[in-house]
Design an enzyme around this catalytic site. Sequence first.
Site, short mmCIF file in Angstrom:
data_model
loop_
_atom_site.label_atom_id
_atom_site.label_comp_id
_atom_site.label_asym_id
_atom_site.label_seq_id
_atom_site.Cartn_x
_atom_site.Cartn_y
_atom_site.Cartn_z
N SER A 95 38.74 4.73 22.32
CA SER A 95 40.55 6.26 22.63
C SER A 95 40.31 6.26 24.53
O SER A 95 39.47 7.15 24.50
CB SER A 95 41.27 6.53 21.96
OG SER A 95 42.24 6.99 22.78
N TYR B 136 41.49 14.00 17.45
CA TYR B 136 40.92 12.49 17.40
C TYR B 136 40.34 11.80 17.91
O TYR B 136 39.54 11.28 17.98
CB TYR B 136 42.75 12.25 17.51
CG TYR B 136 42.70 10.30 18.12
CD1 TYR B 136 42.76 9.31 16.97
CD2 TYR B 136 42.70 10.81 18.82
CE1 TYR B 136 42.38 7.95 17.05
CE2 TYR B 136 42.97 8.90 19.54
CZ TYR B 136 42.60 8.22 18.94
OH TYR B 136 42.90 6.83 18.53
N LYS C 138 36.30 9.93 17.96
CA LYS C 138 36.06 8.52 18.63
C LYS C 138 35.35 8.74 19.47
O LYS C 138 33.96 7.98 19.37
CB LYS C 138 37.02 8.13 19.93
CG LYS C 138 38.48 7.43 18.87
CD LYS C 138 38.75 6.34 17.95
CE LYS C 138 39.63 5.56 17.69
NZ LYS C 138 39.49 4.53 16.60
#
Length: 320
Positions: free
Chosen positions: A115, A139, A143
């Site tokens: 991402s 988050y 990643k």
Amino acid sequence: MKVLVIGGAGYIGSHVVRELLDESYSVTVFDNLSSGLRINLQPEAAFIHGDIMRPEQLAAAMEGHDAIIHLAAFKAAGESMIRPEKYALNNLNGTINILNAATAAGVRRIVFSSSAAVYGEPEYLPIDEKHPTRPENFYGFTKLEIERVMDWYDRLRGLRFAALRYFNAAGYDRRGRVRGLEQNPANLLPVIMEVAAGTREKLLVFGNDYDTPDGTGVRDYIHVSDLARAHTAALRTIDERDESLVVNLGSESGLSVMEIVEAARRITGEPIAAEITDRRPGDPAKLVASAATARELLSWSARESDVDSLVETSWSVYRR
Ligand code: WQD
């Protein structure tokens, strides 16, 4: 080539499955349906109802597959700051389960959905892959950590990976073959579509005092079918070059919140109530990708990420 698509019943995953099938790959979807939807399962793909937290289920699923595409993750950046444990367990441990099952079974090719959240607040635009990585939410951190683990598995286990750093995914399959709607969406396009369809009262526009042409936030929206196409290109490239890749996927152009609202009003014919409210914490003014690496390594660039394609393909699903 037989590809195991983990998270293949989700919004992006089901479009990736569509692209693989259209390119004549043989596909198995592995999904626990926690947010993925049965309606997204494509009839020509096999389905395993399995969970990445269950190593024995992963080990059984690897059988007979040549490559993996891994899109199974929780993806709400805001929630990851309140419930980091959930993201640590599923996104980090779950992926390590996948990597261990893959290498044990001799599967050494994986395409991973990373991402733009790995970059954090932009230091310059457009953002290329050399931009510093300082995620601003947990988050994004998960990643980035997974990319680093995969890098070690490349060195130690011969795993070849493509980490695809998606910018803002939007739109739907032009031919209407994916019809699942996300539950309680927070992303801009589905929120606008719910307002147009009458299931939500209004859009809250998070700030109109940014340093952008109309004051609202600018993002690089990439059509989900363009994204999907990059996954087959990535499989081919890691195979041909026998090396791992980290690649941004974006359209290289920015759209503001109000540009999308205006396009949606024009295309749907609905008024789409929009109320300006405070900025959302952590939102940068503008994010735009450089897709030079994708062009060079994957021979890929966006084709259907113009605002009309994003809105029209979404509306054709939401209007039903
Ligand atoms: C887009 C623009 C908002 C909703 C997030 C994650 C990121 C990635 C993609 C990944 C911004 C504005 C939005 C609304 C609004 N996730 N907006 N009202 O924040 O760019 O990225 O999704 O897997 O990690 O952070 O996307 O769609 O939430 O917002 O005004 O109700 O729309 O401020 O400018 P974002 P978004």
